[in-house]
Design an enzyme around this catalytic site. Sequence first.
Site, PDB file in Angstrom:
ATOM      1  N   ARG A 170      19.518   0.494  88.354  1.00  0.00           N
ATOM      2  CA  ARG A 170      20.060   1.871  88.391  1.00  0.00           C
ATOM      3  C   ARG A 170      19.568   2.599  89.637  1.00  0.00           C
ATOM      4  O   ARG A 170      18.380   2.537  89.960  1.00  0.00           O
ATOM      5  CB  ARG A 170      19.602   2.665  87.172  1.00  0.00           C
ATOM      6  CG  ARG A 170      20.347   2.292  85.926  1.00  0.00           C
ATOM      7  CD  ARG A 170      19.851   3.098  84.775  1.00  0.00           C
ATOM      8  NE  ARG A 170      20.521   4.391  84.718  1.00  0.00           N
ATOM      9  CZ  ARG A 170      21.576   4.634  83.946  1.00  0.00           C
ATOM     10  NH1 ARG A 170      22.079   3.698  83.200  1.00  0.00           N
ATOM     11  NH2 ARG A 170      22.122   5.830  83.935  1.00  0.00           N
ATOM     12  N   TYR A 201      33.328  -2.029  87.410  1.00  0.00           N
ATOM     13  CA  TYR A 201      33.675  -3.244  88.160  1.00  0.00           C
ATOM     14  C   TYR A 201      33.283  -4.456  87.318  1.00  0.00           C
ATOM     15  O   TYR A 201      32.133  -4.551  86.855  1.00  0.00           O
ATOM     16  CB  TYR A 201      32.913  -3.293  89.484  1.00  0.00           C
ATOM     17  CG  TYR A 201      33.458  -2.345  90.532  1.00  0.00           C
ATOM     18  CD1 TYR A 201      34.336  -2.796  91.514  1.00  0.00           C
ATOM     19  CD2 TYR A 201      33.100  -1.002  90.538  1.00  0.00           C
ATOM     20  CE1 TYR A 201      34.839  -1.930  92.477  1.00  0.00           C
ATOM     21  CE2 TYR A 201      33.599  -0.125  91.488  1.00  0.00           C
ATOM     22  CZ  TYR A 201      34.475  -0.596  92.460  1.00  0.00           C
ATOM     23  OH  TYR A 201      34.984   0.255  93.402  1.00  0.00           O
TER      24      TYR A 201
HETATM   25  C1  FAD Z   1      19.800   2.920  81.429  1.00  0.00           C
HETATM   26  C2  FAD Z   1      20.271   3.757  80.286  1.00  0.00           C
HETATM   27  C3  FAD Z   1      21.567   4.323  80.256  1.00  0.00           C
HETATM   28  C4  FAD Z   1      22.008   5.074  79.175  1.00  0.00           C
HETATM   29  N1  FAD Z   1      23.254   5.625  79.164  1.00  0.00           N
HETATM   30  C5  FAD Z   1      23.676   6.331  78.071  1.00  0.00           C
HETATM   31  C6  FAD Z   1      25.002   6.912  77.990  1.00  0.00           C
HETATM   32  O1  FAD Z   1      25.790   6.815  78.918  1.00  0.00           O
HETATM   33  N2  FAD Z   1      25.343   7.600  76.859  1.00  0.00           N
HETATM   34  C7  FAD Z   1      24.473   7.762  75.836  1.00  0.00           C
HETATM   35  O2  FAD Z   1      24.851   8.413  74.824  1.00  0.00           O
HETATM   36  N3  FAD Z   1      23.229   7.250  75.887  1.00  0.00           N
HETATM   37  C8  FAD Z   1      22.816   6.536  76.967  1.00  0.00           C
HETATM   38  N4  FAD Z   1      21.579   5.992  76.996  1.00  0.00           N
HETATM   39  C9  FAD Z   1      20.691   6.193  75.852  1.00  0.00           C
HETATM   40  C10 FAD Z   1      20.091   7.591  75.853  1.00  0.00           C
HETATM   41  O3  FAD Z   1      19.469   7.868  77.095  1.00  0.00           O
HETATM   42  C11 FAD Z   1      19.084   7.680  74.735  1.00  0.00           C
HETATM   43  O4  FAD Z   1      19.638   7.160  73.548  1.00  0.00           O
HETATM   44  C12 FAD Z   1      18.696   9.137  74.504  1.00  0.00           C
HETATM   45  O5  FAD Z   1      18.043   9.645  75.644  1.00  0.00           O
HETATM   46  C13 FAD Z   1      17.787   9.236  73.288  1.00  0.00           C
HETATM   47  O6  FAD Z   1      17.299  10.534  73.179  1.00  0.00           O
HETATM   48  P1  FAD Z   1      15.913  10.803  72.486  1.00  0.00           P
HETATM   49  O7  FAD Z   1      15.697  12.289  72.600  1.00  0.00           O
HETATM   50  O8  FAD Z   1      15.878  10.195  71.146  1.00  0.00           O
HETATM   51  O9  FAD Z   1      14.813  10.024  73.321  1.00  0.00           O
HETATM   52  P2  FAD Z   1      14.375  10.225  74.824  1.00  0.00           P
HETATM   53  O10 FAD Z   1      15.499  10.686  75.674  1.00  0.00           O
HETATM   54  O11 FAD Z   1      13.661   8.965  75.197  1.00  0.00           O
HETATM   55  O12 FAD Z   1      13.332  11.439  74.743  1.00  0.00           O
HETATM   56  C14 FAD Z   1      12.060  11.264  74.176  1.00  0.00           C
HETATM   57  C15 FAD Z   1      11.160  12.395  74.688  1.00  0.00           C
HETATM   58  O13 FAD Z   1       9.912  12.305  74.028  1.00  0.00           O
HETATM   59  C16 FAD Z   1       8.866  12.354  75.000  1.00  0.00           C
HETATM   60  N5  FAD Z   1       7.763  11.529  74.448  1.00  0.00           N
HETATM   61  C17 FAD Z   1       7.639  10.180  74.468  1.00  0.00           C
HETATM   62  N6  FAD Z   1       6.533   9.792  73.834  1.00  0.00           N
HETATM   63  C18 FAD Z   1       5.927  10.931  73.404  1.00  0.00           C
HETATM   64  C19 FAD Z   1       4.744  11.198  72.666  1.00  0.00           C
HETATM   65  N7  FAD Z   1       3.956  10.214  72.230  1.00  0.00           N
HETATM   66  N8  FAD Z   1       4.435  12.488  72.401  1.00  0.00           N
HETATM   67  C20 FAD Z   1       5.245  13.516  72.806  1.00  0.00           C
HETATM   68  N9  FAD Z   1       6.391  13.315  73.486  1.00  0.00           N
HETATM   69  C21 FAD Z   1       6.724  12.042  73.784  1.00  0.00           C
HETATM   70  C22 FAD Z   1       9.463  11.779  76.257  1.00  0.00           C
HETATM   71  O14 FAD Z   1       8.756  12.275  77.392  1.00  0.00           O
HETATM   72  C23 FAD Z   1      10.902  12.313  76.193  1.00  0.00           C
HETATM   73  O15 FAD Z   1      10.976  13.612  76.708  1.00  0.00           O
HETATM   74  C24 FAD Z   1      21.140   5.255  78.081  1.00  0.00           C
HETATM   75  C25 FAD Z   1      19.852   4.712  78.106  1.00  0.00           C
HETATM   76  C26 FAD Z   1      19.437   3.959  79.189  1.00  0.00           C
HETATM   77  C27 FAD Z   1      18.048   3.361  79.186  1.00  0.00           C
END
Ligand code: FAD
Length: 442
Positions: A170, A201
Amino acid sequence: MATGRSDLPLTVVDGVSRDAFGIMAPGWTTLRFFPSMKSQFEKESLDAELSIWRSDGLKLLHYGDGSWNAPGAVHAAKDVYVPWLQTRSGVAHMLTSQCQRLGIQIQYGTTAVDFKETDEKAIVAIEIGDEVTHVEADIVVAADGVGTKSHAHVSGQSAKATSSGYSIFRRIVPLEFIEKEFSLRILEKFFSGQRPEFRIYLCPPDAHANIILSKEFFSYALTYKDPNYLEKDAKESWNATVPTDVVVEKFSKLDPDLLDVLRVIPNESIVDWTLRWRDPQPKWTSDGGRVVQLGDSAHSFLPTSGNGATQACEDALSLATCLRIARKGKERVATKVHNKLRFERVATIQKFGFMTRSSLHTIDLKLAREKPEILRDMLVMPEWIWGHDPVHYALGNYKEAEQHILEGAPFHNSNLPQGYTYEPWTVAGEMEKEANRGSGEI
Ligand SMILES: Cc1cc2nc3c(=O)[nH]c(=O)nc-3n(C[C@H](O)[C@H](O)[C@H](O)COP(=O)(O)OP(=O)(O)OC[C@H]3O[C@@H](n4cnc5c(N)ncnc54)[C@H](O)[C@@H]3O)c2cc1C
């Protein structure tokens, strides 16, 4: 050979990270009630058109807008125009600004390290620097991503991650850099219209590239089969990088102009994200009901499902609605009802990510050229995914699901494909099916 440059920012344009993802309509079902957030959302969204290409630059299909924006389609986010993509920084900015407007405090630099509960309260241990403090609340929502420490308390076991055998490179390249480096030639070639472009692609064998072309940046997301995945130490992290040459060599058949842009990216600044799978784990709520996992901590997704962030937002809307219905004193049941309403839908969509990646990597290009409509069928996102309103669903099903939790009354989820009954699945089972060329049927 990569020449490499040192003056190209890693993922930063105008001081903000511009990686992009797509959150579909179910994640935005309440946005219309928040006009300031809604206008920020509209400003930050990328109204891209999707098209499918052969790796060397032959256009196979103009797909256009998502199915939820087709004439006559009614998606779940009323009064909101939901395009394919948003920037990660834009969504983060939108949400933090709303917290500021409402006076909700956000404390950065804190790490949740342990979760516990009694009959009366949940307790989370938080590390700030060298100090650990304990915070109490009616419930604790562990929304701390794939590395959450909440599994020990919630399900008693960690969510074991298996490498999928694939990785994704990425990198964002700011447009001003491309202008400087290549003058207008590349921009003229790639910008035929006014709207941003989201191009896929097909790069046989066993790879595909998602490229976003916007007025601010080019974004590369290159998924490939990684023969070294068992040995290598690549991580689910924005900090694991690879030499530029490795990327150029792996995608050497990509359109030469897109490769030229890749070639000048500084060494060790392209992220190599190992794609890992985790078996669906049905238990997101602790036995006592006061600790509940949400988003990636409960269920991680492959990027090809395009659904991880959408499902995290759906979780948030569902949980908030369940707590609102239950009111104070009954929150321990509300978290379990939410879990019941959500798990089967999420696990079914997780499986969908297998299908998409597998199809993109195994499609017969000769056939795709002759009958490009098969590409449309392959990528179409079904209505049961984009038409779902998690708030409406929780309001309509809370009572029955509660009776199921409390009294064992029968309950069947209807937020799944029509006529489909959820059957438990595992990563190993899906990989075996894929090896036998029969993967991913839902
Ligand atoms: C390469 C890639 C591409 C993606 N593309 C897409 C897409 O196009 N569409 C889509 O819907 N999803 C996509 N995803 C998935 C998406 O990014 C995640 O599913 C989404 O961000 C999940 O949200 P979340 O809030 O659960 O976790 P996260 O976004 O991981 O947020 C977790 C938060 O908790 C914090 N944290 C971590 N550990 C601790 C701790 N111990 N104590 C306190 N805070 C903590 C972190 O700093 C972060 O701010 C992609 C993922 C990847 C890896």
